[in-house]
Scaffold this motif. Structure first.
Motif, PDB file in Angstrom:
ATOM      1  N   GLN A  49       1.590  -0.589  10.129  1.00 35.13           N
ATOM      2  CA  GLN A  49       1.583  -1.073   8.848  1.00 35.13           C
ATOM      3  C   GLN A  49       2.944  -0.508   8.114  1.00 35.13           C
ATOM      4  O   GLN A  49       3.484   0.638   8.437  1.00 35.13           O
ATOM      5  CB  GLN A  49       0.282  -0.425   8.092  1.00 35.13           C
ATOM      6  N   ILE A 104       1.222  -6.068   7.624  1.00 33.40           N
ATOM      7  CA  ILE A 104       1.285  -5.682   9.037  1.00 33.40           C
ATOM      8  C   ILE A 104       2.692  -6.340   9.401  1.00 33.40           C
ATOM      9  O   ILE A 104       3.297  -7.110   8.802  1.00 33.40           O
ATOM     10  CB  ILE A 104       0.371  -6.736   9.843  1.00 33.40           C
ATOM     11  N   ALA A 106      -4.460  -2.580   8.185  1.00 34.47           N
ATOM     12  CA  ALA A 106      -3.817  -3.467   9.201  1.00 34.47           C
ATOM     13  C   ALA A 106      -4.806  -3.757  10.313  1.00 34.47           C
ATOM     14  O   ALA A 106      -4.457  -5.168  10.928  1.00 34.47           O
ATOM     15  CB  ALA A 106      -2.504  -2.801   9.827  1.00 34.47           C
TER      16      ALA A 106
END
Lengths: 377, 393, 263
Positions: free
Chosen positions: C9, C34, C69
Motif C-alpha cells: 500500500q 495499491i 489493500a
C-alpha cells in the motif's frame, strides 16, 4: 480484529472507476446521446447492480448507504450513467426480486445483476404523474391472466429495456387500492416503445412512451399481492428520494471541484479569480450546501438501513440536495464566465443535468406541501 | 525501541520537526510531540540542542572494514556491446576512488567479450575482472549472481556500482541479498564522506520534493545503482590496466532460466538522450491532437517531442518518447515542459536538463519549482504564439 | 496452482502538488492506494487462476490500515490476505523487508509462483522482488509483460528490455516481477469488498512473533542502509516568472532564449 470500512472501501473503488473511466469519456457519452452500453456493462461487471440485494440471492450484500455512496460517486462523473445505475439497482429490479417467480429470477433478475439485461420502471402517464389515483393503464383479469391496455410516458430506458415493471390499474373503482405492479418482458406482443425524447439534460438517457395494446400476460406477472401496488411503491419511496438526493450530491461535488480548479487557473487583472471575494462567496456557499446535503442524505440512508420510517427525512434530503445541485449548476457556469456557456466545458452539463433531479422521486411542488404538513400545518 | 521527548526540556524550537524524514514530529502546545509514524530512526536526537529527546536504542556496532579496498563497476554488455551507463559509472568511480586513495575495477561478464576490456581501461578502469563462459552469453540472473558472489568473496571490494538498467535492476538486488549487503537504488549523486570515508548515496525520496542521503555503514561492499544519463564518462586514453581472468564453472541446472529468444524492436528513430532540445507534454495537452502543436514547436525550434507517463498511457505519444522514472532520463540544453504538472517521477528524468521552461495553467504545479522560466497559462494559447514568434526569425 | 502476490500500500504520489509559497508537499487529500505495478500482479494471478484453478494469497507488510489493500485484493478475486504488521517492522530498508517477506512466504509454504510489481511508486527501488527470490533460493524474471504459457514445472514469459524483449523459460517455483504492459487490472467486485470487511473475512494479521523473527532482524534495526540526511532539492534554476498574456509571454520567452543563445 482489524478490518476495512466497507463504506470507505467501496467509495474509493467506485471513485477510481469514475476518475479513470467515466470522467474521461463523460463528454463523449453525453454528446453521442445513446444508451451508454459499454459503461453499463462495466458497472455491471463490478457487481454494483446487486448492491441492495442479499448475497445468497444474487446480490452483493450491501445496504442503502452503500447504494447511495455508489450513486453519489457515479453522479460526480456523469448524471445519466448514475441515473441508469440507480434505476437498475432499485426501481427496475426491486419488485421482480421480491415477487417474481423462480424462472423470472433466473431469466431476468440475475442477468440484470450482471449488467446483461436492462431494467425499467413505469409509473407516469400522460394524465397521471404525482396523482397516481388517476393511473388508467388497465390490466383486466381473465381466466388465463391479464389483458393490458393503456399508455405510459417518461419511461426511462423505455426504448432499450429488456423488461419492464409497470404500475397498472386493475379496478378503476378502487382508485389507489386498485393499483398493482406488473412484469413485462420486452418482446411481449402488443407492447411498443416510442422513439426516445429529445432532452435538455442527461442526454444519453433514453426516455420514451410505452404503449400497451391488448397485451396478454400470465397471472404470475402480477408482482405482489393484488391491491398492494401503492403500498409496495411506498415501501421504496423513501429510498428513491434518498437516492435522488445522493445523485444531487454527486453533481454538487463535480460542480464544486471544477469551480475550485478553474478559480485557481483563471487569472484576471494579474491574479487568479480565486483571490476575489465574490468568487470565494460562491464557492463557500456551494461547499456549505454540499456539506448540509450530505448530512441530510446519509441520515436518511442510515434510517432506512435501520428499518426506521423516514419519508420525511428522505423528502427533506431530496428537496434540499436537489435545490443545492441546481444552485451549484448555476454558480459553476458563472464562475466559468463565458466558458460556462461553451459546450466544450463540463460546466454547462451540470447546469443542464441538474434539472433531471427535480422530477424524479416527486416534484418539489409536491414535496414542499408534504413537508409543511409533516411539521404541523 | 522508542524515541520520546522530555516535555520540560523542550523549548519548541522545531529543529526536530524539520529534520524528521518521516514527518512524525509535530508541535502541540508549543512542545514537540512524536506521532505514531515514528520509526525510531533517531534523526531528531542529533539535532536537539536542548537534549530533550531520548531513545532506548543501543547504537549498532560498526564492524571494521579497513581491509575493504577498491571501487568496482559492473560493466554491462549486451551482445558484445558495452552499455553507456557502464562508462558513465567508470567516470564517477574514478572520482570516488581518488578521494579514497583506492583504485577502480570493472567486472566484465559474458562470452567472448575480452575485447571490451580495453575500452573499460580507456574509461578509467585500473583492473578488469574478466569472467568468460558460454553460460554467461545472455544475461541470466543466477549465473551472473554466482560469478559476482565469487569475485566479491575473493577480492573484497569496498564499493560496487551498477547501472539502473533492466539488467542492473534485476541483478543488483539479487547480488546484494546474496552477499549480505545493503543497496541504494537509482542514486543521483555519489560522494565520499570526508570524515567517515563512507559512500554517501543521494536519491529522491519520500514521494517527492525531498532528497535523501543514505549510508551503508554496516556491510561491504557499499552497493548502489545509478540511472543511465546521470553521471558523465571520463575517458582515460592510453591508460594501462590489468585484465584478471576469473575461472567460471557453471551448470545449466543451477541457472533456472533459459533465454529462448532475444528480440530487438526498432526504435522509431528517436534518441531522446542525445536531443539538444526537447518539447515535452503531459496531461494538460489533453489529446493526441494537442501533441501536433508540440510537434510543430519542436520542428520550429529543432528538437524532439517527448511526454510523461500519462501522455504515453493515454496513447498520445509512443512509449519510446517517455521521459521520467519509468521512461528515459534526458539531459538536453533546453527542456520545454508543456502541461506537465511535474510529479517527482517525471522530474527524475529531466532534472539534469540545462535550461527548463514550464508552461502550465496551474500555478501550484511542482514543475515550476524546477523551471528557469515559467509561464502560468494555457499551453494551447502559448505554444502557437511561440511558434509564430520563432517563425518571425 | 498456488500463487502468492506481494502487495504494497502506497501513497498516491502521481498527483503530487506543491505549495507555491513554501515549496512543501501538500499532504492533504493524498490517498493510499495499491501500488500500481502490484495491481497488475494481482490481475495476472487472478487470470491465471481463472485458467488453471488454484489459490491466491496476497501478502503485504505495513501499518494496520494497509489491510485496505488486502481487502481490495480480495474484492478483485484473491482468496486470502495476510498482513505483516508490527511496530518492529517500521522503517525497514529493502534488506530487512525482503527478509520479513521471505520469512512469511516460508511460513505460508507450498507455492508455485510469486508475483509482484516491478517497483513501488513511493520508493521506486525495484529491489524487493529479486531480494525475496534470493532469500527463497528460487529463480526470478523481472519486467515481465507477457505470460505465454504455464506448464507443470516451468513458465514461459516475455521480459521487457530497453531495446526489445526476451522470451524466457523459467523453472517453477519462481518469482516474477511484472510491469503495466502485462494487462489491464479489473475493478473490485463490490460484493467482494463487502465480504472482505466482515469479521469472518479471510484476512490474517501476523506480527514478528508469528513469523518467528527477532525484532533486531527486522524494521529499522534490521536494516543495513540508513537515511542520514534529508533535504529539499536545491534548485539552481532562476525560477523567473514570465508575465503577460499568451502573445506577450511567448514573445519575451523567445527573447530570453535568444539572449542565452539557445536558438
Amino acid at each position: 480484529m482489524i478490518r476495512s470500512n466497507p463504506e470507505e472501501l467501496i467509495r474509493k473503488s467506485i471513485a477510481k472507476f469514475v476518475d479513470n473511466e467515466l470522467i474521461p469519456s463523460a463528454q463523449e457519452i453525453d454528446e453521442k446521446g445513446e444508451f451508454p452500453m459499454e459503461m453499463f456493462q462495466k458497472i455491471g461487471k463490478m457487481g454494483v447492480f446487486g448492491i441492495r440485494y442479499p448475497k445468497n440471492k444474487g446480490g452483493a450484500g450491501g445496504n442503502t448507504t452503500l447504494y447511495c455512496i455508489i450513486c453519489e460517486e457515479l453522479a460526480r462523473g456523469l448524471m445519466s450513467v448514475a441515473a441508469i445505475t440507480a434505476m437498475q439497482c432499485l426501481m427496475g429490479t426491486n419488485f421482480l426480486f421480491h415477487f417474481g417467480t423462480k424462472e423470472m429470477h433466473e431469466k431476468y433478475f440475475l442477468p440484470a445483476m450482471r449488467g446483461e439485461k436492462i431494467s425499467c420502471f413505469c409509473l407516469t402517464e400522460p394524465e397521471a404523474g404525482s396523482d397516481l389515483g388517476n393511473v388508467s393503464t388497465l390490466a383486466k383479469k381473465t381466466d388465463k391472466g391479464f389483458v393490458v391496455n393503456g399508455m405510459k410516458t417518461w419511461v426511462t430506458n423505455g426504448p432499450v429495456a429488456d423488461f419492464y415493471t409497470v404500475l397498472c390499474q386493475t379496478d378503476p373503482a378502487k382508485k389507489l387500492r386498485g393499483l398493482n405492479f406488473f412484469f413485462f418482458p420486452k418482446d411481449t406482443p402488443g407492447l411498443s416503445a416510442s422513439k426516445a425524447f429529445d432532452l435538455l439534460g442527461t442526454r444519453t438517457t433514453q426516455i420514451s412512451e410505452l404503449a400497451f395494446n391488448e397485451v396478454h400476460i400470465p397471472h404470475e406477472y402480477m408482482l405482489g399481492q393484488e391491491g398492494q401496488g401503492l403500498n409496495n411503491l411506498l415501501s421504496i419511496l423513501s429510498e428513491i428520494r434518498t437516492m435522488t438526493a445522493a445523485l444531487a450530491i454527486g453533481l454538487q461535488r463535480a460542480a464544486l471541484d471544477d469551480s475550485i480548479r478553474y478559480a485557481h487557473e483563471r487569472a484576471q487583472f494579474g491574479r487568479t479569480i480565486s483571490k476575489y471575494q465574490l468568487i470565494q462567496a460562491k464557492i463557500a456557499n456551494m461547499a456549505v450546501n454540499l456539506e448540509a446535503s450530505k448530512l441530510l442524505t446519509y441520515k436518511a440512508t442510515r434510517m432506512i438501513d435501520n428499518k426506521e420510517e423516514c419519508l420525511k427525512e428522505a423528502s427533506i434530503a431530496k428537496y434540499f440536495a436537489t435545490e443545492s445541485a441546481c444552485k451549484a449548476g448555476d454558480e459553476v457556469t458563472r464562475i466559468f464566465g463565458a466558458y460556462g456557456y461553451s459546450m466544450e466545458y463540463s460546466a454547462q452539463r451540470y447546469y443542464r443535468d441538474n434539472r433531471f433531479l427535480l422530477y424524479g422521486g416527486g416534484t418539489h411542488e409536491i414535496l414542499q406541501p408534504n413537508i409543511a404538513r409533516w411539521v404541523g400545518l | 525501541m522508542t524515541v520520546w521527548i522530555e516535555v520540560d526540556l523542550c523549548n519548541g524550537c522545531q529543529r526536530c520537526i524539520k529534520t524528521c524524514p518521516y514527518g512524525a514530529v509535530e508541535l502541540r502546545d508549543g512542545k514537540a510531540h512524536i506521532l505514531d509514524r515514528c520509526t525510531s530512526c533517531g534523526a531528531c536526537l542529533e539535532v536537539c540542542k536542548q537534549k530533550a529527546i531520548f531513545s532506548d536504542m543501543e547504537p549498532k556496532v560498526i564492524p571494521d572494514f579497513s581491509d575493504r579496498k577498491g571501487v568496482w563497476v559492473f560493466a554491462e554488455q549486451r551482445a558484445g556491446k558495452l552499455t553507456s551507463v557502464s562508462l558513465e559509472l567508470l567516470g564517477k568511480a574514478q572520482e570516488l576512488a581518488a578521494s579514497l586513495g583506492q583504485d577502480v575495477s570493472a567486472l566484465l561478464l559474458g562470452s567472448k567479450v575480452s575485447g571490451l576490456a580495453k575500452s573499460l581501461i580507456n574509461h578509467g578502469a585500473d583492473r578488469v575482472y574478466l569472467a568468460e563462459h558460454r553460460a554467461l552469453k545472455d544475461f541470466r540472473t543466477l549465473a551472473y549472481t554466482k560469478v559476482i558472489e565469487e569475485l566479491v568473496a575473493r577480492y573484497r571490494p569496498n564499493i560496487l556500482l551498477m547501472g539502473a538498467t533492466h539488467v542492473g535492476r534485476d541483478l543488483a538486488p539479487r547480488v546484494s541479498r546474496r552477499i549480505g549487503v545493503g543497496l541504494t537504488a537509482d542514486c543521483t549523486e555519489l560522494s565520499i564522506d570526508p570524515e567517515e570515508g563512507i559512500l554517501l548515496q543521494t536519491r529522491p525520496a519520500f514521494g517527492g520534493n525531498v532528497m535523501a542521503t543514505i549510508a551503508n555503514r554496516y556491510s561491504r561492499p557499499q552497493m548502489a545503482t545509478v540511472r543511465p544519463g546521470v553521471m558523465e564518462p571520463r575517458p582515460t586514453p592510453g591508460k594501462k590496466g590489468r585484465v584478471i581472468r576469473h575461472k567460471v564453472s557453471l551448470k545449466e541446472r543451477e541457472i533456472g532460466v533459459k533465454v529462448l529468444e532475444v528480440v530487438k524492436e526498432k526504435k522509431k528513430g528517436v534518441n531522446l538522450s542525445e536531443a539538444k532540445v526537447i518539447v515535452a507534454g503531459g496531461r494538460g495537452v489533453g489529446n493526441a491532437e494537442g501533441f501536433r502543436k508540440l510537434e510543430k514547436l519542436a520542428a520550429a525550434i529543432g528538437g524532439e517531442v517527448a511526454g510523461t507517463r500519462v501522455a504515453v498511457e493515454e496513447g498520445w505519444i509512443p512509449p519510446e518518447r517517455q521521459v521520467g522514472q519509468t521512461g528515459q532520463s534526458v539531459r538536453p540544453e533546453l527542456y520545454i515542459a508543456c502541461g506537465i504538472s511535474g510529479a517527482i517521477q517525471h522530474r527524475a528524468g529531466m532534472m539534469n536538463s540545462r535550461y527548463v521552461i514550464a508552461i502550465n495553467k496551474d500555478p501550484r504545479a511542482p514543475i515550476f519549482q524546477v523551471a528557469d522560466w515559467s509561464i502560468v497559462g494555457d499551453l494551447h494559447d502559448v505554444v502557437p504564439e511561440m511558434i509564430k514568434e520563432l517563425k518571425k526569425g | 496452482m498456488r500463487i502468492i502476490v506481494l502487495v504494497k500500500q502506497v501513497p498516491d504520489t502521481t498527483e503530487v502538488k506543491l505549495d507555491p509559497k513554501t515549496g512543501n508537499l501538500i499532504r492533504e487529500g493524498i490517498e493510499s492506494i495499491i501500488n500500481p505495478d502490484d495491481r497488475h500482479a494481482l490481475e495476472a494471478a487472478i487470470s491465471l487462476k481463472e485458467k488453471t484453478g488454484g489459490k491466491i494469497i496476497a501478502l503485504s507488510m505495513g501499518p494496520p490500515q494497509a489491510v485496505d489493500a488486502l481487502s481490495e485484493a480480495i474484492g478483485m478475486g484473491v482468496d486470502e490476505g495476510i498482513l505483516l504488521t508490527d511496530r518492529a517492522f517500521a522503517g525497514a530498508d529493502t534488506w530487512a523487508t525482503s527478509f520479513t517477506l521471505g520469512k512469511a512466504v516460508e511460513k505460508i509454504g507450498g507455492f508455485d509462483l510469486i508475483l509482484c510489481g516491478r517497483q513501488a511508486i513511493d520508493g521506486d527501488t525495484a529491489q524487493i522482488g529479486p531480494q525475496v527470490a534470493d532469500y527463497l533460493k528460487i529463480p526470478q524474471v523481472t519486467y515481465v509483460f507477457e505470460i505465454e504459457a504455464v506448464r507443470k514445472k516451468s513458465i514461459l514469459v516475455k521480459r521487457r528490455m530497453e531495446d526489445g524483449y526476451e522470451r524466457i523459460q523459467c523453472e517453477l517455483p519462481a518469482l516474477l516481477t511484472v510491469i503495466g504492459e502485462l494487462n489491464t487490472p479489473r475493478y473490485a467486485m463490490v460484493g467482494g469488498l463487502i465480504d472482505a470487511c466482515r469479521e469472518k473475512a479471510p484476512i490474517k494479521l501476523w506480527n514478528a512473533a508469528d513469523i518467528g523473527v527477532q525484532t533486531c532482524d527486522v524494521g529499522l534495526e534490521g536494516s543495513l542502509t540508513h537515511v542520514i540526511r534529508t533535504f529539499a532539492p536545491k534548485s539552481q534554476r532562476q525560477g523567473e516568472m514570465i508575465e503577460g498574456d499568451a502573445e506577450a509571454a511567448a514573445k519575451s520567452l523567445i527573447g530570453k532564449l535568444k539572449e542565452n543563445s539557445l536558438i
